[in-house]
Design an enzyme around this catalytic site. Structure first.
Site, short mmCIF file in Angstrom:
data_model
loop_
_atom_site.label_atom_id
_atom_site.label_comp_id
_atom_site.label_asym_id
_atom_site.label_seq_id
_atom_site.Cartn_x
_atom_site.Cartn_y
_atom_site.Cartn_z
N TYR A 48 0.83 -1.20 0.00
CA TYR A 48 0.00 0.00 0.00
C TYR A 48 0.87 1.26 0.00
CZ TYR A 48 -3.65 -3.31 1.43
OH TYR A 48 -4.50 -4.38 1.51
N HIS A 81 -0.22 -12.02 0.61
CA HIS A 81 -1.07 -10.99 0.01
C HIS A 81 -1.46 -11.31 -1.45
CE1 HIS A 81 -1.62 -6.31 -0.35
NE2 HIS A 81 -2.71 -6.96 -0.67
P1 NAD Z 1 -13.43 0.02 1.34
O1 NAD Z 1 -14.59 -0.69 0.74
O2 NAD Z 1 -13.26 -0.04 2.79
O3 NAD Z 1 -13.52 1.53 0.81
C1 NAD Z 1 -12.56 2.48 1.16
C2 NAD Z 1 -12.97 3.83 0.59
O4 NAD Z 1 -14.15 4.27 1.24
C3 NAD Z 1 -11.91 4.89 0.87
O5 NAD Z 1 -11.92 5.82 -0.19
C4 NAD Z 1 -12.44 5.55 2.13
O6 NAD Z 1 -11.94 6.85 2.28
C5 NAD Z 1 -13.92 5.52 1.88
N1 NAD Z 1 -14.75 5.59 3.11
C6 NAD Z 1 -14.54 5.00 4.31
N2 NAD Z 1 -15.51 5.32 5.18
C7 NAD Z 1 -16.38 6.11 4.51
C8 NAD Z 1 -17.59 6.75 4.87
N3 NAD Z 1 -18.11 6.63 6.09
N4 NAD Z 1 -18.22 7.50 3.91
C9 NAD Z 1 -17.72 7.63 2.66
N5 NAD Z 1 -16.56 7.04 2.27
C10 NAD Z 1 -15.90 6.29 3.18
O7 NAD Z 1 -12.13 -0.52 0.58
P2 NAD Z 1 -10.64 -0.79 1.04
O8 NAD Z 1 -10.03 0.36 1.73
O9 NAD Z 1 -9.96 -1.33 -0.18
O10 NAD Z 1 -10.73 -2.01 2.04
C11 NAD Z 1 -10.55 -1.87 3.41
C12 NAD Z 1 -9.23 -2.41 3.89
O11 NAD Z 1 -9.20 -3.82 3.76
C13 NAD Z 1 -8.00 -1.92 3.11
O12 NAD Z 1 -7.59 -0.65 3.57
C14 NAD Z 1 -7.02 -3.02 3.42
O13 NAD Z 1 -6.49 -2.84 4.72
C15 NAD Z 1 -7.90 -4.27 3.41
N6 NAD Z 1 -7.94 -4.94 2.09
C16 NAD Z 1 -7.11 -5.99 1.87
C17 NAD Z 1 -7.09 -6.62 0.65
C18 NAD Z 1 -6.18 -7.78 0.42
O14 NAD Z 1 -5.52 -8.22 1.33
N7 NAD Z 1 -6.08 -8.30 -0.76
C19 NAD Z 1 -7.92 -6.17 -0.39
C20 NAD Z 1 -8.78 -5.12 -0.14
C21 NAD Z 1 -8.78 -4.51 1.11
#
Ligand code: NAD
Length: 322
Positions: free
Chosen positions: A62, A127
């Site tokens: 990231y 990952h």
């Molecule tokens: P998400 O679905 O959580 O969306 C994140 C987006 O939504 C960001 O732009 C954030 O600013 C916004 N957001 C958060 N709260 C909000 C709210 N209340 N209102 C409006 N917008 C809002 O997607 P993500 O960040 O990709 O997934 C969450 C976490 O999961 C990642 O940060 C990561 O740590 C993990 N993840 C891991 C993998 C993997 O291991 N392959 C893949 C995806 C995500």
């Protein structure tokens, strides 16, 4: 919001860890969804911890290690004992590409620990394993992670990725207890809930379940997804229509989407990416409200109807489709 109000903690498989049902996804701290100042990042982590979020997830991928560095600084700034929070990071995926070899994952952990300013991580996850050879994950990567576990630098081992078949492929081939946790993303939300079918299997294996991206990486937000989002145009426009419908009714799609993902208690933590105090407060409030008032079923059913034509539509990921 009353400061004494704390989020629900849920057991993570057989690990003995108790994760806050809302987890802090730190990919936004690597500027993955747009620029975030270090000040906002540190303040978001502080507010999250204050409101009861005890679980933080990052990866060297990231922001090309930026997320780990900023999260490390923010956790250090909390000034609380290490056992008060749970940290997962990942190995095998880097900004320069994939490498799941034993040699690299052993080396990468020390680099991650230095960036995170920690002596150990609670969970180290391979990952996005669909981009590697799953047989290498089984025969080389997980045995290497087991050695790291014995050294005490890692408490538990996980695997992450998009296609759900990768989890059964690996879990059917490793000795029981080798993989403690799976992290699935974009498969337990309003538009795609296919992870549900896998939950009984994961439970039978004693594997803890973390579900990430309840907002489908921005699809289920008023402002919409980032440029790089891999969804097909029809999925993007259906989500946009659902968000607009909510807005017209004075409702927020992100709140409903998070509440939907939190409703299944077989999922230990729902990881949501956050980059501001406002988002942290909104998301914690959504979780608290779910407990006290339940979710808005009327609007939820309307959104479900709008999203029906694209229900469970996903996108390709990796070098093999399982
Ligand atoms: P998400 O679905 O959580 O969306 C994140 C987006 O939504 C960001 O732009 C954030 O600013 C916004 N957001 C958060 N709260 C909000 C709210 N209340 N209102 C409006 N917008 C809002 O997607 P993500 O960040 O990709 O997934 C969450 C976490 O999961 C990642 O940060 C990561 O740590 C993990 N993840 C891991 C993998 C993997 O291991 N392959 C893949 C995806 C995500």
């Amino acid at each position: 919001m009353a400061t004494e109000t704390k989020l629900e903690l849920r057991e993570l498989g057989n690990t003995g860890l108790k994760l806050s049902c809302v987890g802090f996804g730190a990919s936004p701290l690597g500027n993955v969804f747009g620029l975030v100042s270090e000040e906002d990042a540190v303040a978001s982590v502080r507010e999250a911890f204050r409101l009861g979020i005890n679980y933080f997830d990052t990866s060297p991928y990231y922001g090309g290690t930026l997320s780990e560095k900023v999260l490390g600084k923010a956790l250090q700034a909390l000034g609380v004992p290490r056992n008060q929070y749970i940290v997962s990071t990942k190995c095998g995926r880097y900004s320069e590409g994939f490498d799941f070899s034993a040699e690299r994952v052993i080396r990468t952990l020390d680099e991650s620990l230095a960036r995170l300013q920690l002596d150990y991580v609670d969970i180290l996850q391979c990952h996005d394993i669909e981009f590697g050879s799953l047989d290498q994950i089984v025969n080389e990567t997980i045995p290497a992670l087991k050695k790291l576990k014995e050294s005490g630098k890692v408490r538990f081992i996980g695997i992450t990725g998009l296609p759900l078949g990768i989890f059964t492929y690996v879990l059917d081939r490793v000795p029981p207890g080798s993989v403690d946790v799976i992290l699935s993303y974009c498969h337990y939300g309003i538009n795609d809930s296919t992870l549900e079918d896998l939950l009984p299997y994961l439970k039978s294996k004693g594997v803890g379940v973390i579900s990430a991206s309840p907002l489908a990486m921005g699809l289920l937000t008023e402002s919409g997804p980032p440029e790089w989002h891999p969804a097909l145009p029809e999925l993007k426009s259906a989500c946009q229509a659902a968000a607009a419908h909510c807005k017209e009714k004075g409702k927020n799609i992100s709140k409903l989407a998070l509440q939907y993902s939190l409703s299944n208690k077989e999922i230990s933590s729902v990881l949501i990416g956050m980059n501001s105090i406002k988002q942290v407060e909104e998301n914690v409030a959504a979780a608290m409200e779910l407990v006290t008032a339940g979710k808005d079923d009327e609007t939820f059913l309307e959104i479900e109807a709008i999203l029906k034509p694209v229900k469970n539509q996903t996108w390709p990921s990796g070098i093999q489709q399982s």
